[in-house]
Design a protein around this motif. Sequence first.
Motif, short mmCIF file in Angstrom:
data_model
loop_
_atom_site.label_atom_id
_atom_site.label_comp_id
_atom_site.label_asym_id
_atom_site.label_seq_id
_atom_site.Cartn_x
_atom_site.Cartn_y
_atom_site.Cartn_z
N HIS A 246 25.31 69.45 3.10
CA HIS A 246 25.18 68.02 3.39
C HIS A 246 25.99 67.67 4.63
O HIS A 246 26.86 68.43 5.08
CB HIS A 246 25.65 67.18 2.20
CG HIS A 246 27.01 67.56 1.69
ND1 HIS A 246 27.23 68.64 0.84
CD2 HIS A 246 28.25 67.01 1.91
CE1 HIS A 246 28.50 68.74 0.56
NE2 HIS A 246 29.15 67.76 1.20
N ARG A 247 25.67 66.52 5.17
CA ARG A 247 26.36 66.01 6.36
C ARG A 247 26.31 64.48 6.31
O ARG A 247 25.53 63.90 5.56
CB ARG A 247 25.71 66.52 7.64
CG ARG A 247 24.25 66.12 7.78
CD ARG A 247 23.58 66.81 8.96
NE ARG A 247 22.18 66.40 9.13
CZ ARG A 247 21.17 66.92 8.45
NH1 ARG A 247 21.41 67.85 7.54
NH2 ARG A 247 19.94 66.49 8.67
N CYS A 248 27.16 63.86 7.10
CA CYS A 248 27.20 62.40 7.13
C CYS A 248 25.90 61.82 7.68
O CYS A 248 25.29 62.37 8.60
CB CYS A 248 28.35 61.91 8.00
SG CYS A 248 30.00 62.23 7.33
N LEU A 249 25.48 60.72 7.08
CA LEU A 249 24.36 59.96 7.62
C LEU A 249 24.90 59.05 8.72
O LEU A 249 25.74 58.19 8.48
CB LEU A 249 23.71 59.13 6.52
CG LEU A 249 22.61 58.15 6.96
CD1 LEU A 249 21.43 58.91 7.57
CD2 LEU A 249 22.16 57.28 5.80
N SER A 250 24.41 59.25 9.94
CA SER A 250 24.85 58.44 11.08
C SER A 250 23.69 57.58 11.54
O SER A 250 22.67 58.13 12.02
CB SER A 250 25.32 59.34 12.23
OG SER A 250 26.41 60.14 11.84
N PRO A 251 23.76 56.27 11.39
CA PRO A 251 22.66 55.40 11.80
C PRO A 251 22.31 55.58 13.28
O PRO A 251 23.20 55.63 14.14
CB PRO A 251 23.21 53.99 11.54
CG PRO A 251 24.25 54.18 10.48
CD PRO A 251 24.86 55.52 10.78
N GLY A 252 21.06 55.72 13.56
CA GLY A 252 20.60 55.88 14.94
C GLY A 252 20.32 57.31 15.33
O GLY A 252 19.60 57.56 16.30
N VAL A 253 20.87 58.28 14.60
CA VAL A 253 20.67 59.69 14.96
C VAL A 253 19.21 60.09 14.79
O VAL A 253 18.63 60.78 15.64
CB VAL A 253 21.59 60.59 14.11
CG1 VAL A 253 21.15 62.04 14.23
CG2 VAL A 253 23.03 60.46 14.57
N ALA A 254 18.59 59.68 13.69
CA ALA A 254 17.20 60.06 13.44
C ALA A 254 16.28 59.52 14.53
O ALA A 254 15.38 60.21 15.01
CB ALA A 254 16.76 59.56 12.06
N GLU A 255 16.53 58.26 14.94
CA GLU A 255 15.70 57.66 15.98
C GLU A 255 15.91 58.37 17.32
O GLU A 255 14.94 58.63 18.06
CB GLU A 255 16.03 56.17 16.13
CG GLU A 255 15.61 55.31 14.94
CD GLU A 255 16.56 55.42 13.76
OE1 GLU A 255 17.62 56.11 13.89
OE2 GLU A 255 16.27 54.84 12.69
N LEU A 256 17.17 58.70 17.64
CA LEU A 256 17.46 59.39 18.89
C LEU A 256 16.82 60.79 18.88
O LEU A 256 16.26 61.24 19.90
CB LEU A 256 18.97 59.50 19.09
CG LEU A 256 19.45 60.22 20.37
CD1 LEU A 256 18.97 59.49 21.61
CD2 LEU A 256 20.97 60.35 20.37
#
Length: 554
Positions: free
Chosen positions: A48-58
């Motif tokens: 697992h890893r931290c969910l960082s908002p905006g990473v998926a879109e980038l």
Amino acid sequence: MPTVDDILEQIGDFHFFQKQTFLFLAPLSATFAPIYVGIVFLGFTPDHRCLSPGVAELSHRCGWSLAEELNYTVPGLGAADEAFLRQCRRYEVDWNQSTLGCQDPLAGLAANRSHLPLGPCRDGWVYDTPGSSIVTEFNLVCANSWMLDLFQSAVNVGFFIGSVSIGYVADRFGRKLCLLVTILINAVSGVLMAVSPSYTWMLIFRLIQGLVSKAGWLISYILITEFVGLNYRRTVGIYYQVIFTIGLLVLAGVAYALPHWRWLQLTVTLPNFCFLLYYWCVPESPRWLISQNKNAKAIRIIKHIAKKNGKSLPPSLQNLRPDEEAGEKLTPSFLDLVRTPQIRKHTWILMYNWFTSAVLYQGLIMHMGLAGDNVYLDFFYSALVEFPAAFAIILTINRIGRRYPWAVSNMVAGAACLAMVFIPDDLQWLKIIAACMGRMGITMAYEMVCLVNAELYPTFIRNLGVLVCSSLCDIGGIVTPFLVYRLMHIWLELPLMVFAVIGVVAGGLVLLLPETKGKALPETIEEVENMQRPGKNKEKMIYLQVKKLDIPLN
């Protein structure tokens, strides 16, 4: 006057009725397996890893692969000793800002990524698994990882309380009624756990399952052994454990087919409702009925057993008495377990071995679930070796004896744990063999301590001795999750080092116990004190068994 054992010798001590009853009750042993070790699948912790908002879109805008996305956005990636960073920390970066480029987006913020500030996973985690577990649903990782330990410890707390109280409850209200009540509560609480809306409710229902599940498992075992003759109790007990092993194999297959924890929990719980049919299929124990002076009911059941077995009733049936001789009874006391030298030694060694068996058995399973490449196959293979462990006991206990196979099995388990520490990761097949040897060894040790415990105490404290010593098994189960999960955060193989030490020590201590092969169960304290001196004159010492009057304290 004949005892129940005398009657069973004439109407069949292991004939059609006993075999049918065993087939009815044995599946309950299999359904206990998911409760005892289901944490491997219910509490599976994927990468697992931290969910960082905006990473998926980038990542989508730049067309990154998963490997590129992880390389650019996750700290501590690739370093074996940086698991905490990549799983529990994230870059304090606004990934939604338009100034970030697609080629090494963090290069413009700092010349060296190690200089970028890190923070906790405020927005949750991303788990690399197609299924779900209580870990992924309730985020039992990083700062909350102790809650997974608590989940497994709660069920073991339930085991402890249920095991301690079940002897009184079953003796007071009867085996059959207690069995049906525990089955019903176990089934209902298991279903409620599967639909729990929060971690707290799930923990409560798991604790309730622990309170009744092991108690029901023990009552079923008691019923089976009370229906069969004296010569078959030991073998029936071993085969009852074999059914538990079959439950482990089935659990691995069901968990593979149902990788979502709620469906898995529901599936392994629903069969318990079928066991309520025992109301019509399984009679009350005639031994218990006679102990309660309900001879008429006991005679009806004995007639039913004789009819099922195709045997005729003995003429002395009307003069039944309990297996224990009538007369004044000695009242056992906890002090009797430590008052005399040999019994005191037996008590401490047996308590340690019960504790060791639980820690190594549950600990090896939990460690395998965290360190194995394929948790389903590893679990399946290690469960398979419990079959030869059971048959090895059957072959050795009446030929070699109890002490040496028991000591060797503990030492093999400890040595296998130590070997796993030093086997390199690229020799995975060798690690699996060592793990299977460890599992086989501790399974033999577990079943041997169950067998020998009763043989090392005199009659009037035998049940108390088994109860007190075996309670350390549940205490071991309570501490094992914390031992495994916390030590693995320090070093992945550290729990195995601990297991190796306590396993070898347990094997050495067993050698200090007397051999009980071919010996009648001791009746008095003096017989126990002289068990290791068969060829010598008895010590000139008198051990008093104090008769206590049953006077109400009011």
